[in-house]
Design an enzyme around this catalytic site. Sequence first.
Site, PDB file in Angstrom:
ATOM      1  N   HIS A  76       0.835  -1.205   0.000  1.00  0.00           N
ATOM      2  CA  HIS A  76       0.000   0.000   0.000  1.00  0.00           C
ATOM      3  C   HIS A  76       0.869   1.255   0.000  1.00  0.00           C
ATOM      4  O   HIS A  76       0.613   2.207  -0.735  1.00  0.00           O
ATOM      5  CB  HIS A  76      -0.895   0.042   1.257  1.00  0.00           C
ATOM      6  CG  HIS A  76      -1.878  -1.071   1.365  1.00  0.00           C
ATOM      7  ND1 HIS A  76      -2.047  -1.797   2.519  1.00  0.00           N
ATOM      8  CD2 HIS A  76      -2.767  -1.586   0.474  1.00  0.00           C
ATOM      9  CE1 HIS A  76      -2.991  -2.704   2.339  1.00  0.00           C
ATOM     10  NE2 HIS A  76      -3.443  -2.599   1.111  1.00  0.00           N
ATOM     11  N   LYS A  92     -15.660  -8.570   6.565  1.00  0.00           N
ATOM     12  CA  LYS A  92     -15.193  -9.484   7.604  1.00  0.00           C
ATOM     13  C   LYS A  92     -14.749  -8.685   8.819  1.00  0.00           C
ATOM     14  O   LYS A  92     -14.334  -7.553   8.696  1.00  0.00           O
ATOM     15  CB  LYS A  92     -14.032 -10.328   7.064  1.00  0.00           C
ATOM     16  CG  LYS A  92     -14.490 -11.355   6.030  1.00  0.00           C
ATOM     17  CD  LYS A  92     -13.325 -12.053   5.383  1.00  0.00           C
ATOM     18  CE  LYS A  92     -12.633 -11.109   4.387  1.00  0.00           C
ATOM     19  NZ  LYS A  92     -11.512 -11.722   3.677  1.00  0.00           N
ATOM     20  N   ARG A 149      -2.045  -6.038  -8.617  1.00  0.00           N
ATOM     21  CA  ARG A 149      -0.995  -7.040  -8.464  1.00  0.00           C
ATOM     22  C   ARG A 149      -1.000  -8.077  -9.573  1.00  0.00           C
ATOM     23  O   ARG A 149       0.023  -8.559 -10.001  1.00  0.00           O
ATOM     24  CB  ARG A 149      -1.156  -7.762  -7.120  1.00  0.00           C
ATOM     25  CG  ARG A 149      -0.832  -6.907  -5.940  1.00  0.00           C
ATOM     26  CD  ARG A 149      -1.288  -7.594  -4.701  1.00  0.00           C
ATOM     27  NE  ARG A 149      -2.708  -7.953  -4.839  1.00  0.00           N
ATOM     28  CZ  ARG A 149      -3.410  -8.619  -3.947  1.00  0.00           C
ATOM     29  NH1 ARG A 149      -2.822  -9.037  -2.851  1.00  0.00           N
ATOM     30  NH2 ARG A 149      -4.675  -8.872  -4.135  1.00  0.00           N
TER      31      ARG A 149
END
Lengths: 158, 158, 158, 158, 158, 158
Positions: free
Chosen positions: B18, B42, B91
């Site tokens: 990040h 979550k 990514r």
Amino acid sequence: MTVAVVYPGSFDPVTNGHLDVIERAAEGFDRVVVAVLRNVSKRPLFTLDERLDLLRDATAALPGVEVIAFEGLLVDVCRDLGVGLIVKGLRAAADFEYELQMAQMNRHLAGVDTLFLPTSPAWSYLSSSLVKEVARFGGDVADLVPPAVAALLRERTT
Amino acid sequence: MTVAVVYPGSFDPVTNGHLDVIERAAEGFDRVVVAVLRNVSKRPLFTLDERLDLLRDATAALPGVEVIAFEGLLVDVCRDLGVGLIVKGLRAAADFEYELQMAQMNRHLAGVDTLFLPTSPAWSYLSSSLVKEVARFGGDVADLVPPAVAALLRERTT
Amino acid sequence: MTVAVVYPGSFDPVTNGHLDVIERAAEGFDRVVVAVLRNVSKRPLFTLDERLDLLRDATAALPGVEVIAFEGLLVDVCRDLGVGLIVKGLRAAADFEYELQMAQMNRHLAGVDTLFLPTSPAWSYLSSSLVKEVARFGGDVADLVPPAVAALLRERTT
Amino acid sequence: MTVAVVYPGSFDPVTNGHLDVIERAAEGFDRVVVAVLRNVSKRPLFTLDERLDLLRDATAALPGVEVIAFEGLLVDVCRDLGVGLIVKGLRAAADFEYELQMAQMNRHLAGVDTLFLPTSPAWSYLSSSLVKEVARFGGDVADLVPPAVAALLRERTT
Amino acid sequence: MTVAVVYPGSFDPVTNGHLDVIERAAEGFDRVVVAVLRNVSKRPLFTLDERLDLLRDATAALPGVEVIAFEGLLVDVCRDLGVGLIVKGLRAAADFEYELQMAQMNRHLAGVDTLFLPTSPAWSYLSSSLVKEVARFGGDVADLVPPAVAALLRERTT
Amino acid sequence: MTVAVVYPGSFDPVTNGHLDVIERAAEGFDRVVVAVLRNVSKRPLFTLDERLDLLRDATAALPGVEVIAFEGLLVDVCRDLGVGLIVKGLRAAADFEYELQMAQMNRHLAGVDTLFLPTSPAWSYLSSSLVKEVARFGGDVADLVPPAVAALLRERTT
């Protein structure tokens, strides 16, 4: 800070998908340099001058957009222009993997970052080579490319 | 033109991956708003305040970077801030397909474009959830996250 | 059991990414046969002898590594050498699909399995063809290939 | 050199696809340690002991194969066993991206490499969760799993 | 409603993978027109007449299947035949992205939809070009193509 | 031959992307059975009856389309209906890999083939879950779903 970006390609010829990227880049950044690769590996359908003219014609109304030719390494173009960012359109995951390789090489060579701008869904299936293939067999590409490109494609392929 | 971008995420916790995106965005743009999602689906390991503090600590030295919390639609955050561009790290091709879907929805909802910045190869395998999983079982993550995050992870998982 | 593997490729030229795979294979297995394809479809920049010499030079210090040339089917090379395993480096999902096709054909033809070894993140964007393209335009590839390759590339491209 | 590999998974339950990987690993390497994750994130259908028994039963005839339970980090298991290689089956490109992330993390944490073995085409669509879903609704999975697994699935789901 | 589909390709030569698609299309639809592209970009190994004959021979027993040659745009073939659906086999995600682009262009040009039929796992690694490459080096392809194709490949490549 | 297809899903709720697939299937085939999964794994926003009603309302004008509920294996539904073909929409390569797995399982279980119909570019970023997420935060989804769905979403989320 003035944010300038380079948008590289062969543009043989420019399509509505390319224009969509250029328009969105012009909205977001101060200066958008469209860099046309002089020598493309496969024999181009349009000469460098034709490709430059068609792009200049199609982007004439967009503020901050200029069109140049280049050969050699894109990162050298960036250094000469003092531009630290490349912009690329992305259509699909398959594009991404090749483009990621180029982006990481360009960052390795000269610290130049690449920003990927996803293609509008409407143009997600467009590419210069597919447009040329369709035009060669008489398919109608009038709504896939700027009018001047459509006209020249009709001439060139009949 | 002042170019501002929003960089959204859960940041539970912030990783070196990040930070790499934030640093590169801060180099390229005038203003980088890191927007931390308040409620993640979550149960988060770190509270919103912890996530904000860790990010502010890690980005303190970067000019033009600010850290805020948000809930609701990201495009509403963009409109409130007057920011027309989102930045995301990418990514892998698998990331891209999900992110492309979000990007096109955000453009549909509010004309906000998303710029994808490829992750540096060195951090290409990093994610917050993988870092947490490794830390939970005593694996050493000291070189994958900022020092304050590593310390807090050690505390929280022993 | 002595475990031997074949690592095939064009190696035009060998890169640090190839060397990384060879080093990791040499750590894990008794014998690593680097098999250099004699005739590559596109005209190679380096002759077969140059490609073999550069590889032998770069792998001289690695125990259990040998370098050979081959033409024809890779599974015939495996049979002649009495080797039942192929090793390939994998950089990205796009690599994987093509390589999977080859792996399943080789298993079909001769029961030879292929082991895929993921490329180190640091070299994930490297390929021989990209290195050649960068070198051709004067880009610096000294930290992407072994020293002898860098020297020869400089000679060959100026 | 004795080449040992660890093949990790939940094996809830073992399928013919898993067995295919184990058989091919047993052919190629001296020692194959099948490592069964004790606590899987979703509630497993079979207990750890059932999963171990079904695997031991199905691999009894394969030389050099042993079955163990583990929890925690896989690289810690590798270190305890003195094994430097992990083996994983790969079915599709989408598998690959997640597995690549894990492989690079494991290499980062402990220098342990992962070898990917492509799944046989015949089992390319198999997964434990799909098998359970089919069995739960009375579908016939007799030719997708070992006989003892098929019998237990029938019992458990009626 | 009579449902007719066109199945286009180069078929240089037809493989068991192609036959599998044709058989499944013939089971599902009233009429399957196999359309063989006259001029393929790379020099074909088999002449158009050979490719047509091998296909007709291999599909002789299938009801509702006919084999024709075409050049130009596939959507023009569809219009001439009064067929509104194209069928394509799909082996892998990488296939899908290119084929999706073609499918969306064909829908744009003439409202012709494309149905993708996944390849049987057994043939998932097959392609005409891989078969030709294997045969050229003396590999046995007898169980990958129809008998007449295998015989002609042996002739042509020795 | 009467060609019937089953189009399965949760339809929680139906989107314009689903309708696009249904319309195109209805154009191409005699009978299109839209099969709504009774129990979806995550708690649905709409009851089964609501999902059925919204679909029936949205497809009322399409000839040959019927809407049913199902539970259990889709191939059992196909057998009961005497339908040998499943139709699925495909948005992206990532969809494809999961869907391919299901398609090959369904063919294995009951010889039922799956036809994939690529999503129209205009709806390529749409999914029921993304629509629900946008609506929950007050985003405008009126041009992404049928009018009755938009109305009910507004009610349900305020």
